[in-house]
Design an enzyme around this catalytic site. Structure first.
Site, PDB file in Angstrom:
ATOM      1  N   GLU B 140     -16.737  42.331  23.082  1.00 20.83           N
ATOM      2  CA  GLU B 140     -16.789  43.697  23.575  1.00 20.83           C
ATOM      3  C   GLU B 140     -16.825  43.780  25.104  1.00 20.83           C
ATOM      4  OE1 GLU B 140     -20.017  45.400  21.169  1.00 20.83           O
ATOM      5  OE2 GLU B 140     -19.553  47.293  22.166  1.00 20.83           O
ATOM      6  N   SER B 194     -22.090  55.366  21.880  1.00 20.73           N
ATOM      7  CA  SER B 194     -23.193  55.864  21.046  1.00 20.73           C
ATOM      8  C   SER B 194     -24.509  55.459  21.688  1.00 20.73           C
ATOM      9  CB  SER B 194     -23.128  55.248  19.660  1.00 20.73           C
ATOM     10  OG  SER B 194     -21.820  55.298  19.164  1.00 20.73           O
TER      11      SER B 194
END
Lengths: 790, 369
Positions: B140, B194
């Site tokens: 990521e 998020s």
């Protein structure tokens, strides 16, 4: 004044429970209905109000904390030497005992719900006699709101003080004065509270106050502190947002909800994002990736409990993270947490502790304070009392007048959690003299006086609590008997009995109520309770008599010692010290013997002693040291009992040291405790011995033998709280030997104390349970000679 | 740095980069515009269909959206010219997406699907079993940084990718201006999805994860859903833009009547987020819009605060904010710019990137090539 009270002793101060406890109903400390309502005995809550001055008030969002300074009249036993010139010494008592009134200073703090503020102000108005008070210091968010009411009701001018300044002043004050003020909270432990040793240097520290918002303050010294940051996400966010989400209005109820919820239903966890791959990736799947990340939908219902829990985690983690970032930036490793969000709530202490551990990887410690709720009031009070120089004195928590810490578990003691309607009290006595560390402590920050932590050791706790319970009737009886001329002595003795009984019951349930529970704290609490009911010195007459008897034997003991060869004499001196130690009214086994065998003499005591090798025996090393080493420069001796112990045990030993060219500082308690010799008694005893013995006489004259007071009135010994004069003297005389005798001072406390110089700890174990625990029998001997490793 | 200088190691079309986050899936698609006639003839039907489907629509199904305004045109990538498209859809529609992949026989294209984000792991099995697709899972943070550096280097159709707000503390004079991030290191990269991840980037290869917080875009959206009953991020943002958070929050001036001079706190600063909601009367008098705005301000201020502390601890003065929380969210961007500037007394600068939440997906695409 009619106020709801919860029934437990721990809450509204001991006196209330006095009215509540079923007469004679031992052991059943009011586990009945939760909602008893009684008429408040006024003298139990606003005590000593007549003499009160210097009021301060801290009004928070829901609780009011009132502080006042007052003087307490205490009966104290005074001993005074008779003028013996031309009198028949043989038939006169050694000295005169008189009970005098003494005035001591006490700080009172009372915490109650804001709802009661008007009733309480009326009550104060009605009972306040002192008229020199003109102003009341006020702090806290509610001070402004209630300003007019206070001014109207009390006729005092409200003088507002800055909230944070008061908070920090109060924090510094308790950190410096109250032992076991600070604790770490441990979740999965029998003893959730880990009380910390008072560090000699309290600065610098970080104070994170979680009220409606969060303030992060760096405190560098008494007067220097800096607001270094804050956060708007605090207790108000939990309460406000929690109320919106759950329709639950009260803060405590929200916490209750939270403690039952499952945050994983609402929060998006790392494993929700990564699936089952967390383990192979080394990720902790249970970490929260996104708070409320699962509630991003309008279709699903979430339970109140789950939402409250999620909110609690979110806020606690956030505060912990920010606190760690600030601690890192300022290079600090101690963070004290306070404010209504924390205020003794186990749930929030747990989540904050978790968060700090997580974000700091264990490098920063989350710490909490026992008297956190009082900090503002203490600070405001100190602001108003600057002219009395309260910071120049040492203060001590009065266990008799303080409520102690609330229970932590909402489920175990529900009645204690009903916070509404409770009055919580905290009292501090101003000590006569400032207390400091013994300069000879090896590491003052690591020094723990007590040998056994009864909060930790459940077996030992049970034993000692029972032991103190069983001894209580006898203590009460003796207290009453010590004042035969007083009509109300039996009644006061009964009140004492009840109060101490209730304290013991509280401690059974909440061993952490006053910090770490130890034999010392149990003994000290008993002394406080005795004082509370004006039994300043129940043993004064016993001590007087014993001192008289012992003095008569002094010369023959000296003669027989002097007739011995050097090596024999050294052993006889040590045996004498130990035998004197058998006379101790503090231990039940001995008091039994003494009560029925009054002729139990010095020689018989010696014969009771364990034969060598002793349970702990480094006598050979000691003898070798005396033989081969140079004489000590100066010995500091902490004496134990009156009578045979001090006169036939300690003084001959002192005399031998003096003969070797060693100076001696003889330290005795400032105030009475059991049959321990007090400083004033020691002065008289020394004077009388000097009249018989030229060695003692010249040593006193030449100041080779110095009598000092410890600053303590405890049967135990805390080397971190000793009279400043003693400490100065110890330094000046380059003390290189410390002798501690007696069970209270050398076993219950200081058994493991590490000193910078040589030390001798000796005692006779007069308690069979303790003897058993240490692997010996009753009357086993501890002779511990220690030399610090270079 | 332009990737077009690399030797044309052709990867088989289609060129996708996928970033499967906790809430949103970000998909970037390179549409080759230099397809020769022969190529077109050789192009399998499937591939053509995909290209047409993606480029001729701006919405896919009920939840997929192509951010047309972000499209990068006339890009040279691995020697090919084309346009880069930016598409997003909610993570809960992943099963439908995988299902579509299987229906359109995506596996027959023999392409590698490069994916990053937690979902690359979570849905790997589903891709394999349901549509016979093998994902190439990518880190990521690697992808995020690669994406940021690449997009910034090529610019935004002739404009600057990076921008900042001038005079952030002056609402009247505050304006968005381009920022030249030519010499970007060191920088603090704050990715607000998020949740939030904060990285300190010292060079293309040298970076570290500093910290993260669970109070992110998901928290804003989740709390808004619970407090207002809204169901989309757009709805939440729309409400927030019409709300007044000062009715919900307790400000310093609500407590002290004005500034709290002892601590140098201005009266307008929030003392307690949702603090006014402790009172029943006030709870009853606020609107959903006020609550949405307060939620937005609370989350944004908190991120700003943590980012500022990290910048101080890491000794970095440029903070780049990315992530889909900032999409259609000028309120938060301006507030971050303001907060960083104000509380650091002008020492810290908040920077933003036009392609907000797509950098991970771009980074994944670059890994393919």
């Amino acid at each position: 004044m009619r106020i709801h009270l919860h029934t437990d002793e721990a809450g509204p101060g001991a006196g209330l429970a006095l009215k509540m406890a079923e007469r004679g109903g031992r052991g059943s400390s009011g586990h009945g209905s939760l909602d008893k309502s009684i008429t408040l005995p006024p003298d139990e809550i606003f005590r000593n109000l007549e003499n009160a001055k210097r009021f301060a008030i801290d009004i928070g969002g829901s609780l009011t904390k009132l502080a006042y300074y007052s003087t307490v009249q205490h009966k104290v036993a005074r001993v005074r030497s008779f003028d013996h010139s031309g009198k028949d010494i043989e038939n006169e008592p050694l000295y005169e005992i008189s009970v005098q009134e003494e005035i001591t200073a006490r700080l009172h703090f009372i915490k109650f719900e804001n709802t009661y503020i008007e009733t309480c102000l009326d009550f104060i108005k009605d009972h306040l006699v002192n008229t020199e008070t003109k102003v009341i210091k006020a702090t806290g968010g509610g001070a402004y709101k209630f300003k007019d009411l206070i001014e109207k009701k009390l006729g005092l001018k409200v003088d507002k003080e800055d909230v944070m300044t008061c908070l920090i002043k109060g924090c510094n004050f308790v950190l410096r004065n109250i032992p076991h003020e600070v604790f770490a909270y441990q979740k999965d432990s029998d003893t959730e509270f880990r009380f910390q040793t008072n560090h000699p240097n309290i600065f610098p520290y970080l104070l994170v106050n979680i009220g409606s918002g969060v303030s992060i303050v760096k405190v560098e010294s008494e007067d220097k502190f800096e607001w270094i940051g804050g956060s708007s996400i605090g207790g108000g966010t939990f309460w406000g947002l929690g109320a919106l989400l759950t329709k639950t209005k009260k803060f405590d109820e929200l916490l209750q909800l939270a403690s039952k919820g499952q945050h994983t239903n609402v929060d998006m966890l790392v494993k929700d994002v990564y699936g089952g791959a967390c383990q192979t990736l080394g990720l902790s799947g249970n970490l929260i990736a996104s708070s409320f990340g699962k509630s991003t939908t309008a279709d699903k219902e979430f339970s109140k409990e789950d939402m409250a829990k999620s909110l609690l985690h979110m806020i606690s983690n956030d505060i912990g993270q920010l606190a760690c970032l600030y601690a890192k930036l300022h290079n600090l490793d101690k963070i004290y947490f306070g404010g209504f969000f924390i205020r003794g709530h186990p749930v929030t202490m747990r989540t904050i502790t978790f968060s700090i551990n997580f974000f700091s990887k264990g490098e920063v410690q989350a710490l909490f304070l026992r008297h956190e709720g009082y900090l503002g009031a203490i600070g405001a009070f100190l602001k108003g009392a600057e002219q009395d120089n309260p910071n120049q004195y040492s203060w001590g928590e009065n266990y008799a007048g303080s409520s102690g810490l609330m229970s932590t578990s909402p489920d175990v003691h529900p009645m204690q959690r009903t916070r509404s309607g409770t009055f919580d009290m905290f009292e501090m006595d101003r000590l006569e003299r400032p207390l400091v560390n013994l300069p000879l402590l090896k590491d003052p920050s690591a020094y723990i006086p007590d040998t056994v932590d009864l909060t930790d050791d459940a077996m030992a706790r049970k034993y000692w609590l029972t032991c103190f319970e069983e001894a209580l009737d006898g203590v009460a009886k003796r207290a009453a008997a010590s004042q035969p001329d007083s009509i109300d002595a039996p009644e006061r003795a009964e009140k004492f009995r009840q109060k101490y009984w209730n304290k013991l019951q509280t401690l059974r349930q909440q061993p952490f109520a006053y910090g770490t529970l130890t034999v010392r704290s149990l003994l000290d609490t008993r002394e406080h309770c005795l004082n509370e009911f004006n039994f300043p010195d129940p043993y004064s007459k016993v001590k007087q008599k014993e001192n008289g008897i012992a003095l008569k034997c002094f010369q023959s003991v000296i003669e027989s010692l002097d007739s011995l060869g050097w090596e024999e004499r050294q052993f006889a001196l040590v045996k004498g010290l130990l035998a004197g130690n058998v006379f101790d009214w503090g231990a039940k086994a001995v008091s039994d013997v003494l009560e029925c065998e009054p002729q139990f003499g010095f020689e018989e005591a010696k014969s009771k002693l364990q034969e060598r090798p002793w349970l702990e025996d480094s006598y050979n090393q000691w003898l070798q040291r005396l033989k081969e080493g140079p004489p000590h420069k100066c010995a500091l001796i902490f004496a134990d009992n009156s009578g045979i112990d001090i006169i036939l045990g300690v003084f001959p030993f002192v005399r031998e040291l003096l003969s070797r060219g060693t100076e001696v500082i003889l330290a005795c308690n400032s105030g009475p405790a059991l049959n321990d010799v007090t400083y004033s008694e020691s002065l008289i005893v020394a004077e009388r011995i000097a009249a018989m013995d030229p060695v003692i006489q010249s040593a006193l004259r030449d100041e080779k033998l110095l009598l000092v007071q410890t600053g303590s009135s405890s049967p135990c010994l805390d080397l971190s709280r000793l009279d400043k004069g003693l400490a100065v003297l110890v330094r000046e005389r380059k003390t290189d030997l410390v002798i501690i005798e007696g069970m209270g001072r050398a076993i219950h406390t200081n058994y493991y104390a590490a000193l910078k110089c040589e030390s001798l700890k000796l005692a006779v174990i007069k308690n069979s349970w303790l003897a058993d625990r240490l692997g010996g029998k009753i009357f086993s001997v501890i002779f511990k000679y220690e030399v610090p490793c270079k | 740095v332009s990737f077009s200088f690399f030797p044309p190691l052709f990867s088989v079309f289609p060129w996708f980069g996928l970033d499967i986050g906790g809430t949103l899936v970000k998909l970037v698609y390179f549409e080759p515009k230099d397809i020769t006639a022969e190529e077109e003839d050789e192009e399998v039907e499937n591939l053509k269909n995909i290209r047409k489907y993606l480029t001729s629509n701006v919405a896919y199904g009920s939840t997929g959206i192509r951010d047309v305004h972000l499209e990068l045109r006339d890009l040279t990538l691995c020697g090919r010219k084309g346009n880069l498209h930016f598409i997003r859809f909610p993570t809960h529609d992943m099963p439908a997406f995988i299902h579509m992949g299987s229906q359109k026989h995506f596996s027959s294209l023999h392409t590698t699907l490069c994916a990053t984000g937690g979902g690359a792991y979570k849905f790997e099995q589903d891709f394999r079993t349901m549509s016979d697709l093998q994902l190439r899972k990518l880190d990521e943070l690697d992808c995020l940084i690669k994406g940021v550096l690449y997009i910034d280097s090529i610019g935004f159709n002739g404009h600057s990718e990076c921008y900042y707000f001038e005079n952030p503390t002056d609402t009247e004079r505050c304006q968005k201006l381009p920022f030249n991030l030519e010499n970007p290191y060191p920088l603090l990269l704050v990715n607000i999805g998020s949740g939030v991840s904060i990285l300190a980037v010292y060079s293309k290869e040298n970076y570290k994860w500093v910290t993260g917080t669970s109070l992110g875009g998901g928290t804003f959206f989740g709390l808004c859903c619970l407090l207002t009953g809204c169901s989309t991020f757009e709805e939440a943002m729309e409400m927030a833009s019409h709300g007044d958070s000062t009715k919900v929050d307790k400000l310093v001036r609500d407590i002290y009547g004005g500034d709290y001079e002892r601590f140098g706190l201005p009266g307008w600063a929030v003392a307690s987020s949702f603090g006014n909601m402790m009172s029943k009367e006030k709870r009853e008098s606020v609107s959903k819009e006020d609550l949405a705005k307060a939620t937005l301000i609370t989350i944004t201020n908190n991120i700003g605060s943590i980012a500022r502390m990290c910048a101080l601890n890491e000794n970095i003065n440029r903070v780049v904010f990315v992530g889909n929380f900032l999409r259609i969210n000028t309120i938060s961007m301006k507030l971050l710019a303001y907060a960083l500037d104000y509380w650091s007394k002008g020492q810290l600068k908040a920077l933003f990137l036009e392609h907000e939440g797509y950098f991970g997906a771009v980074g994944a695409l670059l890994e393919l090539l």
